[in-house]
Design an enzyme around this catalytic site. Structure first.
Site, PDB file in Angstrom:
ATOM      1  N   ASN A  34       0.806  -1.230   0.000  1.00 19.35           N
ATOM      2  CA  ASN A  34       0.000   0.000   0.000  1.00 19.35           C
ATOM      3  C   ASN A  34       0.833   1.271   0.000  1.00 19.35           C
ATOM      4  OD1 ASN A  34       1.019  -0.026   2.585  1.00 19.35           O
ATOM      5  ND2 ASN A  34      -0.921   0.508   3.575  1.00 19.35           N
ATOM      6  N   LYS A  77      12.753  39.573 -15.237  1.00 16.99           N
ATOM      7  CA  LYS A  77      11.732  38.622 -15.661  1.00 16.99           C
ATOM      8  C   LYS A  77      10.445  38.881 -14.915  1.00 16.99           C
ATOM      9  CE  LYS A  77      12.681  34.863 -12.397  1.00 16.99           C
ATOM     10  NZ  LYS A  77      13.138  33.486 -12.219  1.00 16.99           N
ATOM     11  N   ARG A  87       6.773  36.931 -13.509  1.00 16.77           N
ATOM     12  CA  ARG A  87       6.239  35.614 -13.152  1.00 16.77           C
ATOM     13  C   ARG A  87       4.800  35.759 -12.692  1.00 16.77           C
ATOM     14  NH1 ARG A  87       8.608  30.853 -11.705  1.00 16.77           N
ATOM     15  NH2 ARG A  87      10.668  31.785 -11.513  1.00 16.77           N
ATOM     16  N   THR A  94      12.093  22.840 -14.638  1.00 19.84           N
ATOM     17  CA  THR A  94      11.687  22.545 -16.017  1.00 19.84           C
ATOM     18  C   THR A  94      12.589  23.229 -17.038  1.00 19.84           C
ATOM     19  OG1 THR A  94      10.122  24.399 -16.070  1.00 19.84           O
ATOM     20  CG2 THR A  94       9.276  22.265 -15.325  1.00 19.84           C
ATOM     21  N   GLY A  95      13.426  24.167 -16.587  1.00 16.11           N
ATOM     22  CA  GLY A  95      14.380  24.819 -17.485  1.00 16.11           C
ATOM     23  C   GLY A  95      13.824  25.986 -18.262  1.00 16.11           C
TER      24      GLY A  95
END
Length: 326
Positions: free
Chosen positions: A45, A202, A204, A235-236
């Site tokens: 389990n 950047k 986000r 994830t790059g």
């Protein structure tokens, strides 16, 4: 031999979870010892069972566990191992988590959000950990989440030494992928002889994980080799987007340097085709064959962790390994 005894009759034991046994074995080899034999398996389990093959009574125990995917399984295994060590009468328990789990959730961005990085520290402490050792925390304030000593190791000197061996440092600019890591980038510039510093602006959307858009570059990069630094690559998307912007703004070459190779899909595809001269990471997390590509370089973090463990065991100074920084 699975224990080290020093002249003061102290005894050290090294133990490892199942997430990254190669790293633990390399650390043990650096220290001239062996890992304590451990019987670990999962019930049908999904429950985890752990039992150590040798006595740990009265020993200073160093429990090594990496946290790749599936991260929750390895966190739970580590907590169970801490509890086992406590109930087996270990004198002290040091949790060695090279990649601190849930480190990105270190503050609330919006209402009704958890601070999961703090929860992990609370779980370690409740399970029985006395000390925490980790490498390149996502943010330095995570050290304050754990109620006990925290050894914050830095992979920057290891990464910077490699970069110095492959580039002309007189034509290098260190680039932070955002304004939040400028202080870390400053440490890089010191190690690379005072080279210029730049950063990528950047944006986000905090409601959409693993997505950020690189916009502009502030700093001197045209015709120069840019060393793009970060603590982790998941994830790059962010780091490869920054490579594209640097190329568009006239960078001669780009080297990506990061400590933790999370490499969630589609990171390998993005990194191998982004145009970076090299992608340099450490083995705080396992990098299986299917995550390796031609321009990837994986550096061993085992000697650094082994030296830190030795300093802790001998009541030495861990910060002396980093010129007083922590």
């Amino acid at each position: 031999m699975t224990a080290i005894t020093n002249p003061g009759a102290k005894r050290m034991v090294l133990l490892s979870g199942r997430a990254h046994p190669e790293l633990a074995q390399n650390i043990a080899a650096e220290l001239g010892t062996e890992l304590v034999p451990t019987d670990a398996y999962d019930f049908a389990n999904g429950e985890t069972y752990v039992r150590f093959g040798d006595s740990v009574r009265g020993a200073d125990a160093f429990l090594i566990q990496a946290h790749p995917a599936p991260i929750n399984q390895w966190v739970m295994e580590q907590l169970i191992m801490i509890d086992s060590l406590k109930r087996a009468s270990a004198k002290s328990i040091t949790v060695v988590s090279p990649f601190y789990p849930y480190a990105r959730q270190d503050k609330k961005h919006r209402g009704r959000e958890p601070i999961s990085a703090r929860l992990i520290s609370d779980l370690y402490k409740t399970a029985g950990a006395d000390r925490l050792m980790s490498v390149d925390l996502h943010t330095a304030q995570i050290q304050g989440f754990f109620d006990g000593p925290v050894d914050h190791l830095m992979a920057i000197p290891l990464l910077a030494e490699h970069v110095r061996s492959v580039v002309d440092v007189d034509n290098v600019t260190v680039v932070s992928p955002d304004t939040g890591r400028v202080r870390v980038a400053e440490q890089w510039t010191e190690l690379l002889g005072g080279c210029p510093l730049a950063f990528v602006h950047k944006t986000r959307d905090i409601t959409r994980p693993n997505q950020a858009a690189s916009k502009e570059v502030v700093g001197q990069i045209e015709g120069r080799t840019c060393v793009l630094i970060d603590d982790m690559i998941d994830t790059g998307g962010t780091i490869t987007g920054a490579v594209k912007v640097l190329r568009e703004k006239g960078a001669k070459d780009v080297i990506i340097a990061a400590t933790h190779a999370v490499f969630s899909d589609p990171a390998v595809e993005r990194l191998s085709s982004c145009g970076a001269l090299e992608v340099v990471v450490t083995d705080t997390l396992p990098v299986p064959p299917e995550h390796q590509f031609e321009n990837l370089r994986v550096l061993s973090i085992a000697p650094l962790i082994a030296r830190a463990i030795q300093e802790v065991f001998e009541d030495g100074s861990v910060t002396s390994l980093f010129n007083g920084r922590s």
